[in-house]
Design a protein around this motif. Sequence first.
Motif, PDB file in Angstrom:
ATOM      1  N   PHE A   8      16.400  -8.987  -8.420  1.00 15.76           N
ATOM      2  CA  PHE A   8      17.684  -9.495  -7.962  1.00 15.76           C
ATOM      3  C   PHE A   8      17.532  -9.956  -6.518  1.00 15.76           C
ATOM      4  O   PHE A   8      16.980  -9.241  -5.694  1.00 15.76           O
ATOM      5  N   THR A  10      18.116 -11.150  -2.540  1.00 15.35           N
ATOM      6  CA  THR A  10      18.799 -10.600  -1.376  1.00 15.35           C
ATOM      7  C   THR A  10      19.897 -11.571  -0.953  1.00 15.35           C
ATOM      8  O   THR A  10      19.693 -12.780  -0.960  1.00 15.35           O
ATOM      9  N   ALA A  11      21.026 -11.026  -0.561  1.00 13.06           N
ATOM     10  CA  ALA A  11      22.154 -11.859  -0.147  1.00 13.06           C
ATOM     11  C   ALA A  11      21.842 -12.571   1.167  1.00 13.06           C
ATOM     12  O   ALA A  11      21.145 -12.032   2.022  1.00 13.06           O
ATOM     13  N   TRP A  55      30.989 -13.873  -0.726  1.00 14.57           N
ATOM     14  CA  TRP A  55      30.135 -12.782  -1.209  1.00 14.57           C
ATOM     15  C   TRP A  55      30.351 -12.562  -2.698  1.00 14.57           C
ATOM     16  O   TRP A  55      29.407 -12.467  -3.468  1.00 14.57           O
ATOM     17  N   HIS A  56      31.602 -12.499  -3.111  1.00 13.22           N
ATOM     18  CA  HIS A  56      31.906 -12.284  -4.529  1.00 13.22           C
ATOM     19  C   HIS A  56      31.354 -13.424  -5.388  1.00 13.22           C
ATOM     20  O   HIS A  56      30.746 -13.175  -6.442  1.00 13.22           O
ATOM     21  N   TRP A  58      28.886 -15.547  -4.674  1.00 11.40           N
ATOM     22  CA  TRP A  58      27.422 -15.513  -4.662  1.00 11.40           C
ATOM     23  C   TRP A  58      26.920 -14.421  -5.596  1.00 11.40           C
ATOM     24  O   TRP A  58      26.015 -14.644  -6.401  1.00 11.40           O
ATOM     25  N   TYR A  59      27.491 -13.243  -5.502  1.00 12.32           N
ATOM     26  CA  TYR A  59      27.023 -12.114  -6.303  1.00 12.32           C
ATOM     27  C   TYR A  59      27.203 -12.391  -7.799  1.00 12.32           C
ATOM     28  O   TYR A  59      26.290 -12.168  -8.591  1.00 12.32           O
ATOM     29  N   LYS A  60      28.359 -12.890  -8.183  1.00 13.54           N
ATOM     30  CA  LYS A  60      28.604 -13.181  -9.607  1.00 13.54           C
ATOM     31  C   LYS A  60      27.621 -14.228 -10.119  1.00 13.54           C
ATOM     32  O   LYS A  60      27.090 -14.097 -11.224  1.00 13.54           O
ATOM     33  N   GLN A  62      24.574 -14.959  -8.897  1.00 10.94           N
ATOM     34  CA  GLN A  62      23.234 -14.376  -8.969  1.00 10.94           C
ATOM     35  C   GLN A  62      23.108 -13.401 -10.126  1.00 10.94           C
ATOM     36  O   GLN A  62      22.083 -13.334 -10.797  1.00 10.94           O
ATOM     37  N   GLN A  63      24.174 -12.636 -10.382  1.00 16.96           N
ATOM     38  CA  GLN A  63      24.158 -11.674 -11.472  1.00 16.96           C
ATOM     39  C   GLN A  63      24.021 -12.409 -12.825  1.00 16.96           C
ATOM     40  O   GLN A  63      23.252 -11.987 -13.683  1.00 16.96           O
TER      41      GLN A  63
END
Length: 70
Positions: A8, A10-11, A55-56, A58-60, A62-63
């Motif tokens: 996974f 890195t942000a 952030w939300h 990007w995370y979704k 990438q997930q």
Amino acid sequence: VSRSRYEFPTAPDLLLQQCQQLKEVAKEASLVDLTKVVVENYTKHYECSILVQGWHDWYKTQQNIYKELK
């Protein structure tokens, strides 16, 4: 494909920044000073909400990519 091959990500640093502290109004502040602090705090809050939404998002994203690779 081995699971260990995909990690996974890195942000980005921008999304990991802390939100700025909001200012407090001095007890003896004039209405003009009070208004200035309120406007500054609103601006800081708005900027922080944009970072949090980024952030939300990007995370979704990438997930979802990570799940597709598994």
